[in-house]
Motif scaffolding. Structure first.
Motif, short mmCIF file in Angstrom:
data_model
loop_
_atom_site.label_atom_id
_atom_site.label_comp_id
_atom_site.label_asym_id
_atom_site.label_seq_id
_atom_site.Cartn_x
_atom_site.Cartn_y
_atom_site.Cartn_z
N ILE A 200 -3.99 -3.84 0.98
CA ILE A 200 -5.30 -4.08 1.71
C ILE A 200 -6.51 -4.02 1.04
O ILE A 200 -7.34 -5.08 1.17
CB ILE A 200 -5.23 -3.11 3.22
CG1 ILE A 200 -4.14 -3.53 4.12
CG2 ILE A 200 -6.82 -3.44 3.87
CD1 ILE A 200 -4.32 -2.59 5.26
N GLY A 201 -6.67 -2.89 0.30
CA GLY A 201 -7.76 -2.73 -0.56
C GLY A 201 -7.76 -4.01 -1.64
O GLY A 201 -8.83 -4.39 -2.09
N GLY A 202 -6.46 -4.16 -2.51
CA GLY A 202 -6.53 -5.12 -3.44
C GLY A 202 -6.92 -6.47 -2.92
O GLY A 202 -7.53 -7.11 -3.56
N LEU A 203 -6.30 -6.70 -1.61
CA LEU A 203 -6.62 -8.27 -1.17
C LEU A 203 -8.19 -8.46 -0.81
O LEU A 203 -8.52 -9.39 -0.91
CB LEU A 203 -5.71 -8.36 0.24
CG LEU A 203 -4.23 -8.59 0.03
CD1 LEU A 203 -3.63 -8.66 1.29
CD2 LEU A 203 -3.87 -9.72 -0.89
N TYR A 204 -8.78 -7.19 -0.33
CA TYR A 204 -10.18 -7.19 0.04
C TYR A 204 -10.93 -7.56 -1.30
O TYR A 204 -11.88 -8.42 -1.30
CB TYR A 204 -10.44 -5.90 0.46
CG TYR A 204 -12.04 -5.66 0.46
CD1 TYR A 204 -12.79 -6.22 1.50
CD2 TYR A 204 -12.87 -5.06 -0.55
CE1 TYR A 204 -14.23 -6.29 1.66
CE2 TYR A 204 -14.24 -5.03 -0.47
CZ TYR A 204 -14.89 -5.53 0.71
OH TYR A 204 -16.33 -5.16 0.66
N LEU A 205 -10.50 -6.80 -2.60
CA LEU A 205 -11.27 -7.08 -3.75
C LEU A 205 -10.97 -8.72 -4.19
O LEU A 205 -12.14 -9.26 -4.73
CB LEU A 205 -10.79 -6.36 -4.89
CG LEU A 205 -11.09 -4.58 -4.50
CD1 LEU A 205 -10.51 -3.83 -5.76
CD2 LEU A 205 -12.79 -4.65 -4.65
#
Length: 326
Positions: A200-205
């Protein structure tokens, strides 16, 4: 995109980039607090405070402009806490902070000039100095004691990667399913266990255009291919356990994509990701340890100048023969 060099549509300041990274790490931090207890929050807070304090003090003593407002020290503090067990003593994380900020970052000139990822270098220093504490894991679902250390009457447990290392897939299935690995219901370093939260965090970045997709995708895909080619147990299930376990997602999205220590071209980022995946796979399959992400990234950080030399496109009109040359 300029002359084949891929660039993200970056926010206007280092501070805003780092703020996005902090936001992206929050899902994994929240999961760590839920799963390991308030000690995860305390460890992270102490690590962040330590990194900010060491950076501010060093730059004050050296009469350099302050840089703590750019939030890069906050990111380093969070990442270092993420790659440590929730049972890490607070004094120990401060030693890692000192090594990451002073030795690796500031002595090389500060942000933008370090050739290694500071958080991973800090972890490597702690692992070399305090191997026992850095490889002591809580059993799944056990809360950490406040202030670091193991809770009373609780013994340490092997991580899923330890089972994968020996090919004991049946033993691993008894303590965690593939779904448990993906969600993070397993033992391990506090910020690495939940592949879902890190994704989730990676896709946000990626959505925010803070990072490109090339390095994370190439990295994870290469590890997946190697575990299929050299399985120690059954096929696709072994592969899924391998990519969801350990620090692969944290390394792929948050550490291998560091601007300073990774290539700038799309082609270079793919090559970088493949190199990372090969080394991680080799470490995990043939090495003495169960994990390989940290050392793979540290080693490949030193290969970046070579990767960029090979993949950086030549500007138009450069590199050709001079007039009259044969």
């Amino acid at each position: 995109q300029v002359t084949g060099v891929q660039t993200c549509a970056l926010p206007i300041s280092t501070r805003s980039v780092m703020l996005d990274v902090i936001i992206a790490m929050c899902p994994a931090l929240i999961w760590a607090i839920i799963y390991f207890g308030v000690e995860a929050l305390l460890l992270t807070a102490v690590s962040v405070i330590g990194c900010v304090a060491f950076e501010g003090l060093y730059r004050k003593l050296m009469h350099k402009p302050q840089s703590i407002d750019d939030l890069s020290a906050v990111v380093t503090g969070m990442l270092l806490a993420f790659v440590c067990p929730a049972t890490t003593p607070l004094w120990m994380i401060l030693i890692g902070d000192f090594f990451a900020i002073i030795v690796v970052k500031q002595l090389f000139g500060g942000i933008g000039k370090n050739f290694l990822n500071p958080a991973l270098a800090g972890r490597a220093a702690l692992l070399a100095s305090y191997a026992g504490a850095m490889t002591t894991w809580l059993p799944a679902g056990t809360k950490a004691a406040i202030g670091g250390g193991m809770p009373v009457d609780v013994v340490s447990a092997a991580t899923p990667l330890a089972y994968l290392k020996t090919g004991d897939l049946e033993g691993l299935k008894q303590i965690a399913s593939v779904g448990d690995m993906f969600l993070g219901k397993v033992g391990g370093s506090m910020g690495e266990v939940s592949a879902l939260m890190l994704l989730i965090g990676g896709l946000y970045l990626i959505w925010r255009k803070v990072i490109n997709w090339q390095t994370p995708v190439a990295y994870i895909a290469t590890v997946a291919v190697l575990t299929v080619l050299f399985p120690k147990a059954g096929g696709a299930e072994y592969m899924l356990y391998s990519i969801f376990g350990g620090g692969l997602f944290l390394g792929a999205f948050f550490m291998a994509t560091d601007y300073v220590t990774s290539p700038i071209t799309a082609k270079g980022q793919i090559v970088f990701g493949i190199c990372l995946g090969i080394l991680t796979g080799l470490f995990r399959i043939f090495g003495s340890g169960a994990e390989g992400v940290s050392y793979a990234i540290i080693f490949c950080n030193m290969l970046v100048p070579l990767i960029e030399k090979v993949t950086l496109p030549t500007a138009f009109g450069k590199g050709g023969k001079k007039n009259g040359s044969k």
